[in-house]
Enzyme design. Structure first.
Site, short mmCIF file in Angstrom:
data_model
loop_
_atom_site.label_atom_id
_atom_site.label_comp_id
_atom_site.label_asym_id
_atom_site.label_seq_id
_atom_site.Cartn_x
_atom_site.Cartn_y
_atom_site.Cartn_z
CB CYS A 1 -0.93 0.00 1.20
SG CYS A 1 -1.95 -1.46 1.25
CG ASN B 1 -6.35 -1.61 1.15
OD1 ASN B 1 -5.69 -1.07 0.27
ND2 ASN B 1 -5.81 -2.11 2.24
CG HIS C 1 -3.43 2.95 2.44
ND1 HIS C 1 -3.83 2.65 1.17
CD2 HIS C 1 -3.45 1.78 3.13
CE1 HIS C 1 -4.08 1.36 1.08
NE2 HIS C 1 -3.87 0.81 2.27
#
Ligand code: ACO
Length: 338
Positions: free
Chosen positions: A119, A290, A260
């Site tokens: 990520c 995500n 994020h």
């Protein structure tokens, strides 16, 4: 401006691509033992997008990149470095997804490579682009965060399948001699002792493809969710406080905090620790889930396309992911308004 040794890196444009197919919480209720209520309460996610079977990471990355290049007012031949952050590359070993994207864009004879920072990948790429530009080696760097995460998700595992989605985002980072447009700061770090918090055990040198891999589902992502959650809140809060303090900027003066998008509760905890107002915090987790390395550029693209992000406005980026890795950045948007 010196043509051979430009001094600063600037964030010139943004683009993103979201696959059309939506996987809603209601559909997930039919696949695993979960509820829309649990998912929304624990993560903030309502739906995520899933790429078509024949739509690959490079396809999504290429579409995002095309937008970013045209919004930078450039042609593909102006790009002199292509970087892709992904943990779901078209091929696990070679060629790199950056090479495939370059080919799809018609970019020839230009350095291209992938990085793996889960990520944190997109913000990691900002550090790489900055170094290449400030050293005078490159002028127009295309950076892409693209993931087909659905290919490593076990849709019988309720603890992970509710979280992830597919998508891509891209930006063009250009050399400039205008300090007003320059990155203020970027920072990236890692701690490999937490490698087992988030891992896809196969395929790789430890677990090459075998019957065992398929039987035990070693090709799927595994996460120590709760432990990762706690560490994410602690690390992200510390990281973002440090970059603000180091640059003597108060959180209240940041128009766009773009964390994020892993879990609304993580974003809320970090935002609260910084006393951020709701209007400062960018949220897309409810609609995309995500998307790993694509999460931050997709979020930047969202506020750009909605007219919320304007030329010269400061963005604070903050991310955390497998590795474990984390990174933050403070930089103005140096592109034209939409
Ligand atoms: N539906 C219903 N119940 C569930 C589900 C589900 N989908 N998933 C787990 N549960 C249950 C568990 O079985 C457990 O039940 P038990 O108490 O009977 O054992 C209970 O819910 C609590 O489970 P936890 O794992 O403790 O739940 P938590 O509140 O921590 O939420 C989550 C889980 C959403 C995964 C959260 O921990 C999280 O977001 N973690 C961090 C994710 C992250 O930031 N990752 C880093 C980036 S990702 C990357 O780099 C690719």
């Amino acid at each position: 401006m010196s043509q051979t040794k430009p001094l600063y890196a600037s964030f010139r444009s943004i683009g993103a691509y979201v696959p059309s197919k939506i996987l809603s919480n209601t559909e997930l209720e039919k696949m695993v033992d979960t509820t829309d209520e649990w998912i929304v309460k624990r993560t903030g996610i309502k739906e995520r997008h899933i790429a078509a079977e024949d739509e690959y990471t490079s396809d999504m990355g290429t579409k995002a990149a095309e937008l970013a290049i045209s919004r930078a007012g450039l042609e593909t031949e102006d790009i002199d470095l292509v970087l892709c952050a992904t943990v779901t590359p078209d091929y696990f070993n070679m060629p790199s997804t950056a090479c495939i994207i370059s080919d799809k864009l018609g970019i020839k004879n230009v350095q291209a490579f992938d990085i793996s920072a889960a990520c944190s990948g997109f913000v990691y790429l900002l550090t790489v682009a900055k170094a290449f530009i400030e050293s005078g080696m490159k002028k127009n760097v295309l950076i892409i965060g693209a993931e087909k995460f659905s290919t490593i998700v076990d849709y019988t595992d309720r603890s992970t399948c509710i979280l992830f989605g597919d998508g891509a985002g891209a930006a063009v980072i250009c050399a400039t001699d205008n300090k007003e447009e320059a990155f203020v700061d970027v920072h990236a770090s890692a701690d490999g002792s937490y490698a087992d918090f988030l891992v896809t055990p196969a395929p790789g040198a430890i677990n090459p493809v075998s019957e065992k891999v398929i039987k035990e589902g070693l090709n799927f992502v595994r996460m120590k969710g709760n432990e990762t959650f706690k560490l994410a809140v602690k690390t992200l809060t510390k990281d973002v406080k440090e970059i603000l303090e180091k640059n003597e900027i108060h959180a209240e003066n940041i128009p766009h905090f773009i964390p994020h998008q892993a879990n609304y509760r993580i974003i809320k905890a970090v935002g609260d620790a910084l006393n951020m107002r709701e209007d400062q915090v960018v949220l897309t987790v409810h609609k995309y889930g995500n998307t790993s390395a694509a999460s931050i550029p997709m979020a930047i693209n969202d506020i750009y396309e909605s007219g919320r992000l304007k030329k010269g406005e400061l963005m604070l980026l903050d991310t955390f992911g497998g590795g474990l890795t984390w990174a933050s950045a403070l930089l103005p948007f140096a592109g034209e308004n939409i």
